[in-house]
Every structure is written in C-alpha cells, then in structure tokens.
Scaffold this motif. Structure first.
Motif, PDB file in Angstrom:
ATOM      1  N   ASN A  47       0.174   1.064  11.041  1.00  0.00           N
ATOM      2  CA  ASN A  47       0.396   2.486  11.312  1.00  0.00           C
ATOM      3  C   ASN A  47      -0.060   2.824  12.721  1.00  0.00           C
ATOM      4  OD1 ASN A  47      -2.330   1.990  10.297  1.00  0.00           O
ATOM      5  ND2 ASN A  47      -2.611   4.217  10.275  1.00  0.00           N
ATOM      6  N   THR A 127       2.542   8.733  14.898  1.00  0.00           N
ATOM      7  CA  THR A 127       3.047   9.480  13.766  1.00  0.00           C
ATOM      8  C   THR A 127       3.074  10.979  14.062  1.00  0.00           C
ATOM      9  OG1 THR A 127       2.795   9.949  11.412  1.00  0.00           O
ATOM     10  CG2 THR A 127       0.769   9.614  12.663  1.00  0.00           C
ATOM     11  N   PRO A 134       1.471   7.701   7.626  1.00  0.00           N
ATOM     12  CA  PRO A 134       2.632   7.006   8.202  1.00  0.00           C
ATOM     13  C   PRO A 134       3.920   7.771   7.919  1.00  0.00           C
ATOM     14  CG  PRO A 134       1.201   5.438   7.090  1.00  0.00           C
ATOM     15  CD  PRO A 134       0.676   6.804   6.743  1.00  0.00           C
TER      16      PRO A 134
END
Length: 247
Positions: A47, A127, A134
């Motif tokens: 992520n 993100t 995520p």
C-alpha cells in the motif's frame, strides 16, 4: 547486520546514508519476515500512503537480506541527487500514461526472472481514500505477476505518514514515528495463469492483491476497512466512486 548479497556499491553507499537516518527517526516493527522467499525472483506489492513509504519498505527488505528494485515514476530519475541514487541502485522508471509504460513492466519482468525482488505500489500513487485505506489498484501488478508466474508477497505498512504526512513536503523527525511493516503469504494466482490475459483476468488478479494488502493492514490498524474499495476520479484526490471489495 550483513549487507544483502545482491547489493551493488551504489546501493551500499545509499544504504549507509539512509538507514542511520531512519534508525534515528523511526521505531520499527518488522513482521511476516518468514513469508519473504529466500530463493528466486519475486514481487512485493504494498500500500502507498506517503512518499516516505518506499524508504521504509526498502529498509524492511534490506534488514531482511533483500535488495529491492522499486518501480518509481520516471520524473524522479532526472531529479538532482535522488535521480543519481535511483539510477545507481537499479530502480526501474515508470513512464506513466504513455506507450512506454509497458517497457517498465518488461524491465520488471526481466528483473524477476533474474532472481530480483521487484517492488510495486499497485495503486500507482498515494491513496486518495479519505482514511488512508488501499484504493483500487492498477493492473500493472497483475500483468507482472501473470507474465512471470513469480510469487506476489503482499505487504501492508503503517506509520510512515507520521514521518512524512500524505502530500507533505517537510518530514517530522521527532518524536520518532512508529512504523509497522507486515508481509503476508503469497497471493494465490496460479488458477489464473492459463486464462487469457484480458481485462477481467487482470482486474481479478489485481483485486486479489489489493484484498490481501487490505486484510494485512486491518490487522496492523486493528480496524475494519470500508466494505467498498475507493476508486479515484481521473486526476483528482476526492469525490470518487467505489467498487465492492471482499470483506
């Protein structure tokens, strides 16, 4: 701690500068090390919350004997200082939104075949999910995984945003940021290997990777991710639609 065997001279020099800084500014919790393959090439998919993520993830891998080759945006490779470091350590430039984007995946695939660890941030950027979960991944990680048939190790990391905030430019060096990195077992993708590499297959493989990362991050944060995955609008940070995730 011994230097990873695959580290070249430039990588060792960069590590000698960066690692002491990270030791001084972070408190580290490395978990799931047993899931990192010890032989053969593999892919790490993680992520992406802050621009500090590549440093903390590389620190985790280096400390555990792995020399990462990270897919990073091409513009960084021409920047002063950092560009020389990226080129010297063999990182892989990504030409976003261009016909040359496939060349980076070819380079990544060759590195995996050569026994390297290739790191991908499947979201392609920080993100945009409001609570930093995520968001929907891009299919590059699926193409790389299905082309090479190499293990894909999902990794969740949390805490680097206390060192450098999302969209931040100035690091917060004190107090030390508590950075947790957790590697999970390989994502199951072998049932997709012989399917046509069409959009449906690529999207399914990508979502499996993002789901694995999300479940790991839930464990670190002690929270449950949203039931639907955030989908960023083109060129924006908010106002997105969402798609279901397997919660």
């Amino acid at each position: 701690m011994p230097t990873p065997a695959r580290a070249n001279r430039a990588y060792r020099r960069v590590a000698a500068v960066v690692r002491p800084v990270l030791f001084a500014t972070t408190r580290r919790d490395w978990q799931g090390v047993e899931n990192l393959p010890r032989e053969g090439g593999f892919i790490v998919a993680a992520n992406h919350v802050t621009q500090a993520d590549p440093l903390t993830l590389a620190h985790f891998l280096w400390d555990n004997g792995v020399v990462p080759r990270i897919l990073a945006k091409a513009s960084l490779f021409t920047a002063p200082v950092i560009g020389a470091a990226l080129r010297g350590t063999g990182q892989i430039p990504v030409q976003r939104n261009s016909s040359a984007a496939g060349q980076s995946l070819d380079a990544g695939a060759q590195a995996v075949r050569d026994g390297e660890c290739v790191v991908v941030f499947p979201e392609g950027t920080l993100t945009r999910e409001p609570d930093m979960w995520p968001m929907q991944g891009k299919t590059g990680v699926a193409r790389l995984a299905l082309t090479t048939r190499a293990p894909v190790i999902p990794v969740a990391q949390w805490g680097a945003h206390h060192l450098l905030a999302r969209y931040g430019k100035v690091p917060h060096l004190f107090p030390r940021a508590h950075v947790e990195v957790l590697a999970g077992p390989p994502v199951v993708l072998d049932d997709l290997y012989d399917r046509p590499m069409d959009s449906a297959t690529l999207r399914e493989a990508t979502e499996r990777v993002m789901e694995a990362i999300t479940r790991l991050l839930e464990g670190i944060r002690g929270e449950q991710a949203p039931a639907v995955r955030f989908v960023p609008p083109p060129g924006g940070r908010g106002g997105a639609t969402s798609t279901p995730s397997a919660s």
